[in-house]
Design an enzyme around this catalytic site. Sequence first.
Site, PDB file in Angstrom:
ATOM      1  N   SER A  64       0.704  -1.311  -0.035  1.00  0.00           N
ATOM      2  CA  SER A  64      -0.082  -0.056   0.054  1.00  0.00           C
ATOM      3  C   SER A  64       0.837   1.057   0.069  1.00  0.00           C
ATOM      4  CB  SER A  64      -0.878  -0.194   1.419  1.00  0.00           C
ATOM      5  OG  SER A  64      -1.693   0.814   1.227  1.00  0.00           O
ATOM      6  N   ASP A 278      -1.599   1.470  -3.569  1.00  0.00           N
ATOM      7  CA  ASP A 278      -2.408   0.346  -4.237  1.00  0.00           C
ATOM      8  C   ASP A 278      -3.789   0.812  -4.386  1.00  0.00           C
ATOM      9  OD1 ASP A 278      -3.319   0.529  -1.514  1.00  0.00           O
ATOM     10  OD2 ASP A 278      -3.453  -1.635  -1.308  1.00  0.00           O
ATOM     11  N   ASP A 280      -6.558   1.892  -2.941  1.00  0.00           N
ATOM     12  CA  ASP A 280      -7.414   1.950  -2.064  1.00  0.00           C
ATOM     13  C   ASP A 280      -8.107   3.329  -1.102  1.00  0.00           C
ATOM     14  OD1 ASP A 280      -5.828   1.321  -0.328  1.00  0.00           O
ATOM     15  OD2 ASP A 280      -6.382  -0.400   0.228  1.00  0.00           O
ATOM     16  N   GLU A 370     -12.854   6.131   6.489  1.00  0.00           N
ATOM     17  CA  GLU A 370     -11.725   6.578   7.465  1.00  0.00           C
ATOM     18  C   GLU A 370     -11.312   8.043   6.855  1.00  0.00           C
ATOM     19  OE1 GLU A 370      -9.542   2.898   9.411  1.00  0.00           O
ATOM     20  OE2 GLU A 370      -8.622   3.241   7.240  1.00  0.00           O
ATOM     21  N   ALA A 371     -10.891   8.946   8.031  1.00  0.00           N
ATOM     22  CA  ALA A 371     -10.448  10.300   7.498  1.00  0.00           C
ATOM     23  C   ALA A 371      -9.372  10.186   6.427  1.00  0.00           C
ATOM     24  CB  ALA A 371      -9.908  10.840   8.779  1.00  0.00           C
ATOM     25  N   ASN A 372      -8.573   8.983   6.576  1.00  0.00           N
ATOM     26  CA  ASN A 372      -7.365   8.984   5.601  1.00  0.00           C
ATOM     27  C   ASN A 372      -7.810   8.518   4.262  1.00  0.00           C
ATOM     28  OD1 ASN A 372      -7.861   5.924   5.614  1.00  0.00           O
ATOM     29  ND2 ASN A 372      -6.368   5.593   7.162  1.00  0.00           N
ATOM     30  N   PRO A 497      -2.545   2.039  20.295  1.00  0.00           N
ATOM     31  CA  PRO A 497      -1.358   1.343  19.910  1.00  0.00           C
ATOM     32  C   PRO A 497      -1.393   1.030  18.382  1.00  0.00           C
ATOM     33  CG  PRO A 497      -2.544  -0.141  21.091  1.00  0.00           C
ATOM     34  CD  PRO A 497      -3.490   0.949  21.013  1.00  0.00           C
ATOM     35  N   GLY A 499      -1.378  -0.289  14.675  1.00  0.00           N
ATOM     36  CA  GLY A 499      -1.717  -1.773  14.209  1.00  0.00           C
ATOM     37  C   GLY A 499      -0.667  -2.083  12.980  1.00  0.00           C
TER      38      GLY A 499
HETATM   39  C1  16G Z   1      -4.160  -0.058   7.586  1.00  0.00           C
HETATM   40  C2  16G Z   1      -5.466  -0.261   7.391  1.00  0.00           C
HETATM   41  C3  16G Z   1      -6.509   1.257   7.488  1.00  0.00           C
HETATM   42  C4  16G Z   1      -6.051   1.985   8.658  1.00  0.00           C
HETATM   43  C5  16G Z   1      -4.185   1.701   8.982  1.00  0.00           C
HETATM   44  C6  16G Z   1      -4.259   2.248  10.596  1.00  0.00           C
HETATM   45  C7  16G Z   1      -6.542  -1.449   5.826  1.00  0.00           C
HETATM   46  C8  16G Z   1      -6.964  -2.020   4.460  1.00  0.00           C
HETATM   47  N1  16G Z   1      -5.796  -0.496   6.082  1.00  0.00           N
HETATM   48  O1  16G Z   1      -3.543   0.775   6.584  1.00  0.00           O
HETATM   49  O2  16G Z   1      -7.625   0.875   7.420  1.00  0.00           O
HETATM   50  O3  16G Z   1      -6.447   3.277   8.940  1.00  0.00           O
HETATM   51  O4  16G Z   1      -3.756   0.588   8.854  1.00  0.00           O
HETATM   52  O5  16G Z   1      -2.815   2.098  10.950  1.00  0.00           O
HETATM   53  O6  16G Z   1      -7.385  -1.965   6.744  1.00  0.00           O
HETATM   54  P1  16G Z   1      -2.095   2.310  12.282  1.00  0.00           P
HETATM   55  O7  16G Z   1      -2.860   1.243  13.049  1.00  0.00           O
HETATM   56  O8  16G Z   1      -0.741   2.292  12.222  1.00  0.00           O
HETATM   57  O9  16G Z   1      -2.806   3.560  13.017  1.00  0.00           O
HETATM   58 MG    MG Z   2      -3.619   1.515   0.618  1.00  0.00          MG
END
Ligand code: 16G
Ligand code: MG
Length: 545
Positions: A64, A278, A280, A370-372, A497, A499
Site C-alpha cells: 500500500s 495500491d 484503495d 476513514e479520514a485517511n 497502539p 496496528g
Molecule cells: C491499515 C488499514 C487502514 C488503517 C491503518 C491504520 C486496511 C486496508 N488498512 O493501513 O484502514 O487506517 O492501517 O494504521 O485495513 P495504524 O494502526 O498504524 O494507525
Molecule cells: Mg492502500
Amino acid sequence: MDLDAITKYSALHAKPDGLVLQYGTAGFRTKAEHLDHVMFRMGLLAVLRSKQTKSTIGVMVTASHNPEEDNGVKLVDPLGEMLAPSWEEHATCLANAEEQDMPRVLMDISVKAAVNLQQDAFVVIGRDTRPSSEKLSQSVIDGVTVLEGQFHDYGLLTTPQLHYMVYCRNTSGQYGKATIEGYCQKLSKAFTELTKQAFCSGDEYRSLKVDCANGIGALKLREMEHYISQELSVQLLNDGTKGKLNHLCGADFVKSHQKPPQGMEMKPNERCCSFDGDADRIVYYYLDVDGHFHLIDGDKIATLISSFLKELLLEIGESLNIGVVQTAYANGSSTRYLEEVMKVPVYCTKTGVKHLHHKAQEFDIGVYFEANGHGTVLFSKAAEIRIKQLAKELEDKKRKAAKMLENVIDLFNQAAGDAISDMLVIEAILTLKGLTVQQWDALYMDLPNRQLKVKVADRQVISTTDAERQVVTPPGLQEAINDLVKKYKLSRAFVRPSGTEDIVRVYAEADSQENADSLAHAVSLAVFQLAGGVGEPPQPVSCPY
Ligand code: 16G
Ligand code: MG
C-alpha cells in the site's frame, strides 16, 4: 496432502530462523526481503481457505502506502471481504512456524478449520508495481501449486480490483465480469449514465489532476481513461515513469503532511486528488487564491456522498435507512455536521477497513470512510432490489432519482474501498450538483488537529475501549487525558497502539492549531510517562513538518 512435496518446496522458500510476523490490520507487511516464505505459505493457506469456503479466494501482494522497499500480502475472502479473524490467526501461526514444523502446522489448521482436502481450490492473485512484487507473487503461486490448487494470476492490479474479481467470481458473474475490461465497463457505464443527468452536462468540460503515488493506480486509471474521456479528462501525475513509489507523493503523504505532493503544479481553485500506492485510498485538495492548501479528506468525502444519497432518497420518497460509519480519527466537525445538520446517524468503529465495512453492512445504505481516505458505500441486497424496482415503476423526476441511485450502486465498488470508483462517484456528484471544490470544502470547517507518535517499550500495554476513544490500561492514563482535554475548548484526544507500526498514536483536536498542538504534546508526555516511553521524551510541536 503430499507432505513430502510440501517440505521439499518449502525449503526453496525457507523461513529465516527466529523471524516473527503478525497478520495485522491489512495482512503481513515488512521489508520485501523477509517475505518470500510468507508468500509461499499464504499460497498454501489460500488453498485451504478456498477448500473450506468452496469459493475463490484472493491473494494480493502489496504494501500500500509504505515505502517501495517494503511489501506485504493479504488474503481476500469470498465476497471480497477481508479474511475472517479466526483465519488471521491461522495465517500468523503458519507464517511463524519454523521450517521443520510448517507441514504439521498446516495439517493442524486444516483439522481445526474442518477443511475437506478433497474439495477443489481456486485462488486469484494480484500485485502492485513494487520491484519485489513479481517474484513474491510467484512464491504465492508456488504455494498454491504444491497443494494442487488452481489459480489465475491477474498480474498488476489495484487492491480493490482484486477484491472486485473475487466478488465477481463467487457470484457467478452477477456482480460483473471478472476481468479488467469488465471492471472498466461496469464503472464507466454507471458513471456515464449518471453524469448524463446533469443540467449543464457538456457545457463545462470537467478536468481533474490525479497524483497516482507512482503506483499501480496510474496504470489502471490509464486503462479506465478511454472509457470515460467524454465526460472527464484526467491528468495523471506521479505516474511511475520517473519517481519512486509513495515517495513525497500519494494520499498518505498528502494527508499526513497536509501539503501537495511533489510534481503537482496547482493553479488556484483547481481540483486535485491523490491515490495511495495500491489505489484503495483517495483524498482531494486545492489551493485557494491566496495560495493556501486545503485538504478534503475521507470525512468530507463521506459528507458529500451521504448528502447526495439523502437527497435522492427524499426525491423518490423511500425510507431506506442510511448510516455513516467513521473512526475516532474523524474530525469532530464532520461528525457534528452529519448528525446535527444532515440528521444522519453516525457510528464509530475501531480503525481498519474491516471494522467499518462490517458495521456498514447493518444498514440499507452504509456509507463508510476513514479520514485517511479509505471507504465506499454498501447497499444491502434488499435496498438494491427495491431501488431497481422503483427505477422501473416510478415516473418523471422520481424515476430519474431512482435511476441515478441505481447507477450509484453500480459505480461504488461494493467489495472494497476503491480510489478509482470513489473518484468517479465524487466527480459525478460535483457535476450533478454543480459544485466547485471550494463549495464542497465549505460544507463545514475542520477543527484544527494534530497527530503524533510516541515510542514505548511495549505498545500492547495500552488497551482501549469504546472504539478506541477510551484507554483502559495502563491505569491513570485516561484520567490524565481527561484532565488535559478539559483545559481546551472544542477539544478531544485519544491514544491507541498502531496496528501497523511499533508506536503509539496520539490524536488531538481543539479550537486552534496552537491548542491542538499543545494538547497533542501534553497527551504524548502522559503516554510517555505512564505507558513506558523509551528514548527522548516527546518535544513540543514547533515546526511539525
Ligand atoms: C491499515 C488499514 C487502514 C488503517 C491503518 C491504520 C486496511 C486496508 N488498512 O493501513 O484502514 O487506517 O492501517 O494504521 O485495513 P495504524 O494502526 O498504524 O494507525
Ligand atoms: Mg492502500
